[in-house]
Design a protein around this motif. Structure first.
Motif, short mmCIF file in Angstrom:
data_model
loop_
_atom_site.label_atom_id
_atom_site.label_comp_id
_atom_site.label_asym_id
_atom_site.label_seq_id
_atom_site.Cartn_x
_atom_site.Cartn_y
_atom_site.Cartn_z
N ALA A 91 35.63 22.58 31.90
CA ALA A 91 36.95 23.20 31.81
C ALA A 91 37.57 23.23 33.21
O ALA A 91 36.89 22.95 34.21
N VAL A 92 38.83 23.58 33.23
CA VAL A 92 39.46 23.95 34.50
C VAL A 92 39.26 25.44 34.67
O VAL A 92 39.57 26.22 33.77
N TYR A 93 38.74 25.82 35.82
CA TYR A 93 38.45 27.22 36.10
C TYR A 93 39.51 27.78 37.04
O TYR A 93 39.82 27.18 38.07
N TYR A 94 40.01 28.97 36.65
CA TYR A 94 41.07 29.62 37.41
C TYR A 94 40.60 30.94 37.98
O TYR A 94 40.00 31.76 37.27
N CYS A 95 40.88 31.14 39.23
CA CYS A 95 40.65 32.42 39.88
C CYS A 95 41.85 33.32 39.63
O CYS A 95 43.00 32.86 39.69
N VAL A 96 41.59 34.60 39.32
CA VAL A 96 42.68 35.51 38.99
C VAL A 96 42.48 36.85 39.71
O VAL A 96 41.36 37.19 40.10
N ALA A 97 43.58 37.59 39.82
CA ALA A 97 43.52 38.90 40.46
C ALA A 97 44.48 39.86 39.77
O ALA A 97 45.50 39.44 39.20
N ARG A 98 44.14 41.13 39.83
CA ARG A 98 45.05 42.14 39.33
C ARG A 98 44.90 43.40 40.18
O ARG A 98 43.83 43.68 40.72
N TYR A 99 46.02 44.15 40.24
CA TYR A 99 46.01 45.40 40.98
C TYR A 99 46.18 46.52 39.98
O TYR A 99 47.21 46.61 39.30
N GLY A 100 45.16 47.35 39.82
CA GLY A 100 45.22 48.43 38.85
C GLY A 100 44.88 47.94 37.46
O GLY A 100 44.20 46.94 37.28
N VAL A 101 45.37 48.65 36.47
CA VAL A 101 45.06 48.31 35.08
C VAL A 101 46.05 47.27 34.58
O VAL A 101 47.06 46.98 35.21
N GLY A 102 45.72 46.71 33.44
CA GLY A 102 46.61 45.72 32.86
C GLY A 102 46.08 44.32 33.00
O GLY A 102 44.91 44.10 33.29
N GLY A 103 46.94 43.36 32.77
CA GLY A 103 46.54 41.96 32.82
C GLY A 103 46.45 41.44 34.24
O GLY A 103 46.82 42.10 35.20
N TYR A 104 45.93 40.22 34.34
CA TYR A 104 45.81 39.57 35.64
C TYR A 104 47.15 38.94 35.99
O TYR A 104 47.63 38.05 35.29
#
Length: 117
Positions: A91-104
């Motif tokens: 697959a293509v792998y994606y790095c993600v980030a989020r600040y606090g709650v909720g989605g990336y």
């Protein structure tokens, strides 16, 4: 925050790879981080995540015991160690980030992982 993933490649089944994701910004340590992947013809799926403090990790059942997510807040980097790779991990792998709650909210450009049988 900007994310730059690397470390993908072609590996035989049973092999290993380590993905890295370098993040810009001085507040990296405040972000939850994670990895998603998208295989050809399939929907994007969550793979693994790690809290901003590094004290909690979680992953999808299909990679438990094989993949490990970790982070180095001093280096603004998150890692995904992938062992015992299977062709279905391709697959293509994606790095993600989020600040606090909720989605990336923040996504890197993706890095291709191909596992041959």
């Amino acid at each position: 925050v900007q994310l730059q993933a690397s470390g993908g490649g072609v590996v035989q089944a049973g092999g290993f790879l380590r993905l890295s994701c370098a993040a810009s910004g001085r507040t990296f340590s405040k972000y939850d981080m994670g990895w998603f992947r998208q295989a050809p013809g399939k929907e994007r799926e969550f793979v693994a995540g790690i809290r901003w403090s590094g004290d909690r990790t979680y992953s999808v059942d299909s990679v438990k015991g094989r993949f490990t997510i970790s982070r180095d807040n001093a280096e603004n980097t998150v890692y995904l160690q992938m062992n015992s790779l299977k062709p279905e991990d391709t697959a293509v792998y994606y790095c993600v980030a989020r600040y606090g709650v909720g989605g990336y909210d923040y996504w890197g450009q993706g890095t291709q992982v191909t596992v041959s049988s």
